[in-house]
Design a protein around this motif. Structure first.
Motif, PDB file in Angstrom:
ATOM      1  N   GLY A   1      31.749  51.932  43.367  1.00 33.09           N
ATOM      2  CA  GLY A   1      32.920  51.946  42.580  1.00 33.09           C
ATOM      3  C   GLY A   1      33.504  50.392  41.715  1.00 33.09           C
ATOM      4  O   GLY A   1      32.030  50.096  40.925  1.00 33.09           O
ATOM      5  N   LEU A   2      34.362  49.960  41.365  1.00 32.15           N
ATOM      6  CA  LEU A   2      34.576  48.884  41.100  1.00 32.15           C
ATOM      7  C   LEU A   2      33.894  47.838  41.055  1.00 32.15           C
ATOM      8  O   LEU A   2      33.486  47.346  42.122  1.00 32.15           O
ATOM      9  N   PRO A   3      33.728  47.248  40.450  1.00 30.82           N
ATOM     10  CA  PRO A   3      32.472  46.478  40.540  1.00 30.82           C
ATOM     11  C   PRO A   3      32.564  45.470  41.168  1.00 30.82           C
ATOM     12  O   PRO A   3      34.222  44.598  41.051  1.00 30.82           O
ATOM     13  N   ILE A   4      32.115  44.671  41.776  1.00 31.71           N
ATOM     14  CA  ILE A   4      32.592  43.208  42.611  1.00 31.71           C
ATOM     15  C   ILE A   4      33.358  42.270  41.369  1.00 31.71           C
ATOM     16  O   ILE A   4      34.206  41.967  41.925  1.00 31.71           O
ATOM     17  N   SER A   5      32.772  42.094  40.791  1.00 34.86           N
ATOM     18  CA  SER A   5      33.206  40.931  39.283  1.00 34.86           C
ATOM     19  C   SER A   5      34.182  41.342  39.276  1.00 34.86           C
ATOM     20  O   SER A   5      35.160  40.029  39.183  1.00 34.86           O
ATOM     21  N   THR A   6      35.030  42.286  39.350  1.00 32.42           N
ATOM     22  CA  THR A   6      36.163  42.414  38.526  1.00 32.42           C
ATOM     23  C   THR A   6      36.960  42.264  40.024  1.00 32.42           C
ATOM     24  O   THR A   6      37.923  41.866  39.524  1.00 32.42           O
ATOM     25  N   VAL A   7      36.141  42.891  41.252  1.00 35.32           N
ATOM     26  CA  VAL A   7      37.704  42.415  42.550  1.00 35.32           C
ATOM     27  C   VAL A   7      37.554  41.205  42.519  1.00 35.32           C
ATOM     28  O   VAL A   7      38.955  41.107  42.456  1.00 35.32           O
ATOM     29  N   ARG A   8      36.722  40.109  42.206  1.00 36.53           N
ATOM     30  CA  ARG A   8      36.925  39.285  43.258  1.00 36.53           C
ATOM     31  C   ARG A   8      37.791  38.455  41.640  1.00 36.53           C
ATOM     32  O   ARG A   8      38.325  37.502  42.189  1.00 36.53           O
ATOM     33  N   GLU A   9      37.466  38.733  40.959  1.00 32.25           N
ATOM     34  CA  GLU A   9      37.690  37.490  39.633  1.00 32.25           C
ATOM     35  C   GLU A   9      39.278  38.018  39.784  1.00 32.25           C
ATOM     36  O   GLU A   9      40.282  37.554  39.376  1.00 32.25           O
ATOM     37  N   VAL A  10      39.662  39.338  39.728  1.00 36.27           N
ATOM     38  CA  VAL A  10      41.388  39.845  40.031  1.00 36.27           C
ATOM     39  C   VAL A  10      41.982  38.846  41.119  1.00 36.27           C
ATOM     40  O   VAL A  10      43.054  38.983  40.723  1.00 36.27           O
ATOM     41  N   ALA A  11      41.204  39.323  42.042  1.00 34.53           N
ATOM     42  CA  ALA A  11      41.819  38.658  43.907  1.00 34.53           C
ATOM     43  C   ALA A  11      42.498  37.132  43.417  1.00 34.53           C
ATOM     44  O   ALA A  11      43.070  36.890  43.677  1.00 34.53           O
ATOM     45  N   LEU A  12      41.556  36.707  42.742  1.00 34.25           N
ATOM     46  CA  LEU A  12      41.022  35.556  42.412  1.00 34.25           C
ATOM     47  C   LEU A  12      42.981  34.307  41.487  1.00 34.25           C
ATOM     48  O   LEU A  12      43.658  33.702  42.083  1.00 34.25           O
ATOM     49  N   LEU A  13      43.127  35.584  40.324  1.00 37.15           N
ATOM     50  CA  LEU A  13      44.351  35.393  39.273  1.00 37.15           C
ATOM     51  C   LEU A  13      45.284  35.496  40.362  1.00 37.15           C
ATOM     52  O   LEU A  13      45.720  34.785  40.526  1.00 37.15           O
ATOM     53  N   LYS A  14      45.302  37.015  41.101  1.00 36.46           N
ATOM     54  CA  LYS A  14      46.124  36.972  42.225  1.00 36.46           C
ATOM     55  C   LYS A  14      46.653  36.119  43.050  1.00 36.46           C
ATOM     56  O   LYS A  14      47.748  35.896  43.102  1.00 36.46           O
ATOM     57  N   ARG A  15      45.589  35.319  43.492  1.00 30.34           N
ATOM     58  CA  ARG A  15      45.747  34.455  44.233  1.00 30.34           C
ATOM     59  C   ARG A  15      47.070  32.781  43.601  1.00 30.34           C
ATOM     60  O   ARG A  15      47.245  32.575  44.251  1.00 30.34           O
ATOM     61  N   LEU A  16      46.000  32.642  42.166  1.00 24.05           N
ATOM     62  CA  LEU A  16      46.035  30.954  41.409  1.00 24.05           C
ATOM     63  C   LEU A  16      47.799  31.678  41.757  1.00 24.05           C
ATOM     64  O   LEU A  16      48.728  30.976  41.655  1.00 24.05           O
ATOM     65  N   GLU A  17      48.555  32.830  41.242  1.00 27.74           N
ATOM     66  CA  GLU A  17      49.607  33.514  41.200  1.00 27.74           C
ATOM     67  C   GLU A  17      50.751  33.109  42.220  1.00 27.74           C
ATOM     68  O   GLU A  17      51.639  32.315  41.961  1.00 27.74           O
TER      69      GLU A  17
END
Lengths: 396, 302
Positions: free
Chosen positions: B48-64
Motif C-alpha cells: 500500500g501507500l509508503p510509510i513515509s508518505t503516510v507519516r509525512e502527510v499525517a504530520l502536515l495534517k497535525r501541524l495544520e
C-alpha cells in the motif's frame, strides 16, 4: 475549521454532584502543599464551576503579543511560559488568594513552576520529549490536541452495537499482541477504528477488514517493522484479498483526511504516574484498567487525560499502597492536571469498575489474560478487582 | 473530495516547475478561493501507500491543527489511485501570490526599512520555532518558499515536503540550489533542525543585500564561499564522519560580516553570526534567536 472542543460536545461537570466532590483534588493539593490552617472550604456557586466557554485557542499569539488567553483544560495560560522553573511564584499565587480559590480556574495561577518542572522531568525521563527545552510546550500541545481525540458521542452507526465493537477490539488486541507492536499502536488503532466507524460507510461483512486496516495504518504511523499485507490476510483466514485491504486503506485515509494524529491516554498515564511517583504495580494496574477502557464504547467521549487519570486513580484505590506525605503531595500535584474534570473521572471509574469486575468471565478477555502474566505482576487477577460492588463503592 | 481533485479544483495556471514537480494555481470551485496544488506520485507496492508518505502527510495534517500564522495552510489532501503501482497524492495549500524573492525584487530602490526586515525575520523565526518544536525541519528554506502576503505576513511553505519527495526523487531531475545549504549538509554529515537556522541566516543577509550572500556553483565551491565569510573552522569543529578533509580548503580568517552586509546594525550582525555558525550544535536555536536583543528594540517599518 470547526474544532471539536469538549465543552461544546459534552458537559464536563455534572452540576448535580456536590460541590465538595468536584473540588476534591484542589483541596487535597492545598492541604499537602499549602498552610493547612489557611484553607477554608469555600461555597462555590454552581455557575462558577461550570466550564468556561472556550474560544479556539491561538497559542502562537504569545510570541507576537504578550496577551493571555483562556486555556484549554484547566486554564493553562500562555504567560506561564514566561516563568522559569525557578521563580518562586507557587507560594506567591497561593497567598495572593487567601480566601480560597474562588474563580481560579487556572492551574497556572496555582502551581505554575512546580508542575512545569515535574512535567518536564517526567517527559524527559519517559523519553517522550526529544529535548527538555520543548518539553513544556509539548505538554501544552498534548493537553490541547487531545481535545480533538474524544468523540462528541458514543453512538455507533446502525447495525453496530457496543458488543460487536468490543469483540472486534478484543480481536485487535490479540493481533496486536501477536505482532509484538508497541502499546501506542494499539491505542491509535482503536482510535482510528472509532473514527472510521463514524466516518466511513462499512457493512458488517467488512467490519473485520476495517479493524485490521486501522491496525495496519497505526503500525505504519508508529512501528519500525511493518507486517506484510499477505500476512494480515492470512490472519483473517483469507476472507478478504490484499487488493480489498489496500482499497480499504485508501478509503480510510481519505475518510480520515490523513489525520492520524493521536495523543494516546497511555502517555498521559505514564506522565501522571511519573509525577505521582507511583509504584510499578500501581502503573501496571492502571495500564490494565486503561486497556480495558478500549473495549468500552462509552469511553470514546472522554479525553485521553481523563481516561488516564481515572485508571490511575482507581489503581491506587484498589491497591491501597501505604500513604506517605511525599507520596500524597506528589499525587496531589499529578491530579491537579484534572482540576475541573472530577465528575468525568468518576464516571470513567464506574465504567472501569464494572469492566474489571466481569473481565475474567467475559468472551472478550484478551486484555484480562495479557495482564495476568508474571511480567505484568498479575494485576488482572488481583482480588480487589473481583467484587464489582466493592469496586463501585470506592468510586463513589 | 474523494472524486478527485479535478472536480473541485480548476487549474488556472502553472506556477513554478518546483524541484519536485509541477505546482498549479487552481480555483476551488466550491469556495472560489485560489489554492496551490502540489502533487506527488508515489509508488504503491504490495504494502500500500509508503510509510513515509503516510507519516509525512499525517504530520502536515497535525501541524495544520495549530493554525500557526506563519505557516501556509494545508486545506485538503487527496489520494487517487492511478494504477496498481502508482497513487497520486495531491496536497492542496492556500495560495499566496508573492514569495520573498519577488518581495525583495519589488522593494524600493533604497532597500527594505530595517524595521521591516526585523518584522519579516521575527515572523520567519516564529514559524521555524513552531516547526522545530514539532520536530519538523524544513531542509530547503530559500526565498522562493517563504511567502509574504500583501499585508506583510510571512508564511513558510513546502516544509516537510522534502521528506515526502525525497523517496521519489529519482523520478524527476532535481535541481536544488546550494546557496542556502549549511556546511553540515554540504559535507554530507548528519544534520538536524540547525540546518534551517543556517538557511535563515543566509536569507537574513539577503534581505539587506537584495542578492544572495553565498552563490556557490558546486558543493565544494559553496563551502569555499562560506569559509571566505566565516573563516575556516578550527580542526576540532570539523566533523569526523565526512570524507572531505579540512586540508582541502585554504586557511582563512573570518571577515567582519559588515563587509558583506554593510547596512546591518550591530545587534543584527551579532545575531547573523550566531546563525552562520559552522558547528550546528553551537548555532543559535529558533527559540533563542527570538529572545535575541536584536528583536527587543523596535524600528520603524517604513
Amino acid at each position: 475549521m470547526t474544532r471539536a472542543g469538549f465543552c461544546d460536545s459534552k458537559p464536563l461537570l455534572d452540576l448535580h454532584k456536590k460541590a465538595d466532590e468536584r473540588r476534591a483534588p484542589l483541596r487535597t493539593w492545598s492541604n499537602a502543599c499549602g498552610p493547612k490552617d489557611r484553607w477554608q472550604p469555600v461555597e462555590v456557586e454552581e455557575s462558577r464551576m461550570a466550564p468556561v466557554k472556550m474560544e479556539p485557542e491561538r497559542r502562537w499569539e504569545r510570541r507576537l503579543s504578550a496577551q493571555t488567553s483562556e486555556g484549554i483544560i484547566m486554564g493553562f495560560n500562555e504567560d506561564s511560559l514566561m516563568h522559569t522553573a525557578a521563580d518562586g511564584c507557587v507560594e506567591e499565587s497561593v497567598f495572593l488568594y487567601p480566601h480560597g480559590l474562588q474563580g481560579i480556574h487556572s492551574l497556572q495561577a496555582l502551581v505554575p513552576s512546580l508542575l512545569r518542572h515535574e512535567v518536564e522531568t517526567a517527559l524527559e525521563k519517559l523519553d517522550l520529549a526529544w529535548d527538555r527545552v520543548f518539553a513544556w510546550d509539548m505538554f501544552l500541545d498534548m493537553m490541547r490536541t487531545q481535545t480533538r481525540n474524544s468523540l462528541p458521542n458514543a453512538d455507533l452507526p446502525r447495525h453496530f452495537t457496543d458488543s460487536t465493537r468490543s469483540v472486534l477490539v478484543d480481536w485487535l488486541i490479540q493481533v496486536h499482541e501477536m505482532m509484538h507492536f508497541q502499546e501506542e499502536t494499539l491505542y491509535l488503532a482503536v482510535h482510528l477504528l472509532n473514527r472510521s466507524l463514524r466516518q466511513i460507510k462499512v457493512t458488517t461483512v467488512n467490519l473485520q477488514l476495517l479493524g485490521m486496516v486501522c491496525l495496519f495504518l497505526a503500525a505504519k504511523k508508529e512501528e519500525c517493522l511493518l507486517p506484510e499485507v499477505s500476512g494480515l490476510c492470512y490472519l483473517m483466514d483469507h476472507t478478504y484479498t490484499s487488493h480489498q485491504l489496500l482499497r480499504m486503506e485508501r478509503k480510510i485515509l481519505l475518510g480520515l483526511k490523513f489525520d492520524l494524529s493521536y495523543c494516546p491516554p497511555l502517555h498521559f498515564l505514564l506522565l501522571l504516574a511519573s509525577i505521582a511517583r507511583s509504584s510499578a504495580k500501581v502503573v501496571w494496574m492502571a495500564r490494565y484498567l486503561l486497556e480495558l477502557s478500549l473495549l468500552e464504547g462509552q469511553c470514546v467521549v472522554f479525553l485521553p487525560v481523563q481516561l488516564a487519570g481515572a485508571a490511575l486513580c482507581m489503581s491506587r484505590q484498589v491497591l491501597q499502597d501505604p500513604l506517605t506525605p511525599e507520596g500524597e503531595a506528589a499525587w496531589c500535584l499529578a491530579s491537579s492536571v484534572h482540576v475541573g474534570s472530577e465528575t468525568a473521572l468518576l464516571r470513567i471509574m464506574h465504567i472501569l469498575a464494572s469492566a474489571a469486575g466481569k473481565a475474567h468471565n467475559r468472551e472478550t478477555c484478551a486484555t484480562f489474560i495479557k495482564f495476568s502474566s508474571p511480567e505484568t505482576m498479575h494485576v488482572s487477577r488481583h482480588p480487589g478487582l473481583k467484587n464489582t460492588a466493592a469496586l463501585l463503592g470506592i468510586c463513589t | 473530495m474523494a472524486h478527485g481533485t479535478s472536480l473541485q479544483y480548476e487549474p488556472v495556471a502553472e506556477i513554478g516547475g518546483g524541484a519536485y514537480g509541477t505546482v498549479y494555481k487552481a480555483r476551488d470551485t466550491e469556495s472560489g478561493q485560489f489554492v496551490a496544488l502540489k502533487s506527488v506520485r508515489v509508488q504503491t507496492d504490495q504494502n500500500g501507500l509508503p510509510i513515509s508518505t503516510v507519516r509525512e502527510v499525517a504530520l502536515l495534517k497535525r501541524l495544520e491543527q495549530f493554525d500557526h500564522p506563519n505557516v501556509v495552510r494545508l486545506m485538503d489532501v487527496c489520494a487517487i489511485q492511478r494504477s496498481d503501482q502508482e497513487t497520486k497524492v495531491t496536497l492542496v495549500f492556500e495560495h499566496v501570490d508573492q514569495d520573498l524573492k519577488t518581495y525583495l525584487e519589488r522593494a524600493p530602490a533604497a532597500g527594505l526599512a530595517p524595521g521591516r526586515i526585523k518584522d519579516l525575520m521575527r515572523q520567519l523565526m516564529c514559524g521555524l520555532a513552531f516547526l522545530h518544536s514539532n520536530r519538523v525541519m524544513h531542509r530547503d528554506l530559500k526565498p522562493e518558499n517563504i511567502l509574504v502576503t500583501s499585508q506583510g505576513q510571512v508564511k513558510l511553505a513546502d516544509f516537510g515536503l522534502a521528506r515526502i519527495y525525497s523517496c521519489h526523487m529519482a523520478l524527476t531531475p532535481v535541481v536544488v540550489t546550494l546557496w542556502y545549504r549549511p556546511p553540515e549538509v554540504l559535507l554530507q554529515s548528519s544534520y538536524a533542525t540547525p540546518v534551517d537556522i543556517w538557511s535563515t541566516g543566509c536569507i537574513f543577509a539577503e534581505m539587506f543585500r537584495r542578492k544572495p550572500l553565498l552563490c556557490g556553483e558546486s558543493e565544494v565551491d559553496q563551502l569555499g564561499k562560506i569559509f571566505q565569510v566565516i573563516g575556516l573552522p578550527p580542526e576540532d569543529e570539523w566533523p569526523t564522519d565526512v570524507t572531505l578533509s579540512r586540508k582541502h580548503f585554504p586557511s582563512l580568517l573570518p571577515r567582519p560580516i559588515t563587509d558583506f552586509v554593510p547596512e546591518i546594525n550591530e545587534k543584527g550582525a551579532q545575531l547573523l553570526l550566531k546563525m552562520l555558525t559552522f558547528d550546528p550544535l553551537k548555532r543559535i536555536s529558533a527559540l533563542n534567536a527570538l529572545e535575541h536583543s536584536y528583536f527587543q528594540d523596535e524600528e520603524p517599518l517604513t
